[in-house]
Design an enzyme around this catalytic site. Structure first.
Site: not given
Ligand code: SAH
Ligand code: SF4
Length: 341
Positions: A89, A102, A109, A113, A116, A157, A211-213, A287, A330
């Protein structure tokens, strides 16, 4: 056969030198491909016939197939099919400062995570540099626009496909090609420390986003398995090293998940973790996707989190929500398409 869109200008120069031709032919080819945007060797009218024949023998000049396209307000999302039928995508977002694309860097991946969609699908393979270049060229051609900003935040990634990603950046950054400025390119990583160190050494002037989160190891390891290999105890010092050596500001991405990482206590802990760093935090409203139970934080909670960071002198923005109407986070469009089949 090697794809012509997979060549850096230097590689093309070496190709022409090996054929006893002048190396500026590489510049001419680059201008055809990336400025005049033609996609056939026969149309390169200032290049001699015999060289055109050589190029045709040595290079493919392929494209990607657009499977579907979802158009929303200020956003257009593409699902592409690669030559081997894998799907990826790209999302185009129209901002007041320009058009930002993007792109995906892998099929699937492996980082896993929990929140995701891309992480639900194990990595099938890395994308080649030309497959990233073509995402950009195709969207530009399809919408008849110029893309001014590029982010590597689609499926995959980027630092798990480091060499191809760096090559891709070199190709789109070339002044004789698309000439996309380094400062307009952002690479986002979940925090693969050895690759961040390599990235520091390489000295590329592109922006880095992490990406910390989560503000502590316990929570981060739950959400992001990569934290078990590279915990905050080595990630944060590595980012500090990046900031000192490059004198550049880092972006931390923080997806707000309802009841998981979005309390004022988490915000305060985050402010402490990032205290005095040259950075800013990009808060991302989650999302939601049908396969994953996490929910988006309430607007009030998002604002309260924002306020705590602000009060503690951390630069912070809240990401505009482009995605929800067109499954733009994503991996979502690809997952949806797979289900429909
Ligand atoms: N793998 C890289 C880059 C691609 S993901 C990385 O993780 O940084 C790009 C960003 O989108 C990451 O910050 C990721 O955490 C975030 N993201 C993933 N799924 C999301 C979702 N459903 N809603 C909002 N952001 C999401
Ligand atoms: Fe991979 Fe990034 Fe998704 Fe994590 S957030 S699974 S690293 S694409």
């Amino acid at each position: 056969m090697k794809n012509i869109y997979d060549c850096t200008k230097e590689e093309l120069e070496n190709y022409f030198i090996s054929k006893n031709e002048k190396k500026f032919k590489a510049t001419q080819v680059y201008e055809w491909l990336y400025q005049k945007k033609i996609n056939s060797f026969d149309d390169m009218s200032n290049i001699k016939k015999d060289i055109i024949e050589e190029l045709k023998k040595d290079f493919a000049i392929s494209s990607l197939k657009i499977i579907t396209k979802q158009i929303g307000k200020d956003v257009c999302k593409y699902l592409f099919e690669l030559d081997d039928k894998n799907e990826i995508e790209a999302v185009l977002m129209k901002h007041d400062y320009g058009n930002s694309l993007c792109v995906s860097s892998q099929v699937g991946c492996n980082m896993g995570c929990k929140f995701c969609e891309s992480g639900r699908l194990k990595k099938v393979r890395n994308l080649e540099a030309y497959e990233m270049v073509l995402q950009l060229l195709l969207v530009e051609a399809d919408l008849n626009i110029r893309i001014s900003h590029l982010v590597l935040m689609g499926i995959g990634e980027p630092f798990d496909n480091y060499d191809n990603v760096i090559k891709f950046i070199d190709i789109i950054n070339d002044p004789k090609g698309l000439a996309l400025g380094s400062r307009h390119i952002t690479v986002s990583t979940s925090g693969i420390v050895p690759k961040i160190k390599e990235f520091i050494k390489d000295g590329k002037q592109v922006n880095l986003a992490i990406s910390l989160h989560a503000p502590n190891n316990e929570l981060r390891s739950q959400l992001m398995p990569v934290n078990r290999a590279y915990s905050l105890d080595i990630l944060i010092p590595t980012i500090k090293e990046y900031i000192t050596k490059t004198n550049r500001r880092v972006t931390f991405e923080y997806v707000l998940l309802k009841g998981v990482n979005d309390s004022k206590k988490h915000a305060l802990e985050l402010a402490k973790l990032l205290d005095k760093m040259n950075c800013y935090v990009n808060l991302i409203p989650y999302n939601e996707t049908s396969h994953i139970e996490y929910k988006k934080s309430d607007q009030d909670t998002i604002m309260a989190f924002y306020d705590v960071l602000k009060k503690n002198n951390i630069g912070v923005t809240i990401r505009r929500e482009f995605g929800s109407s067109v499954s733009a986070a994503c991996g979502q469009l690809r997952a949806k398409h797979k289900e429909e089949q």
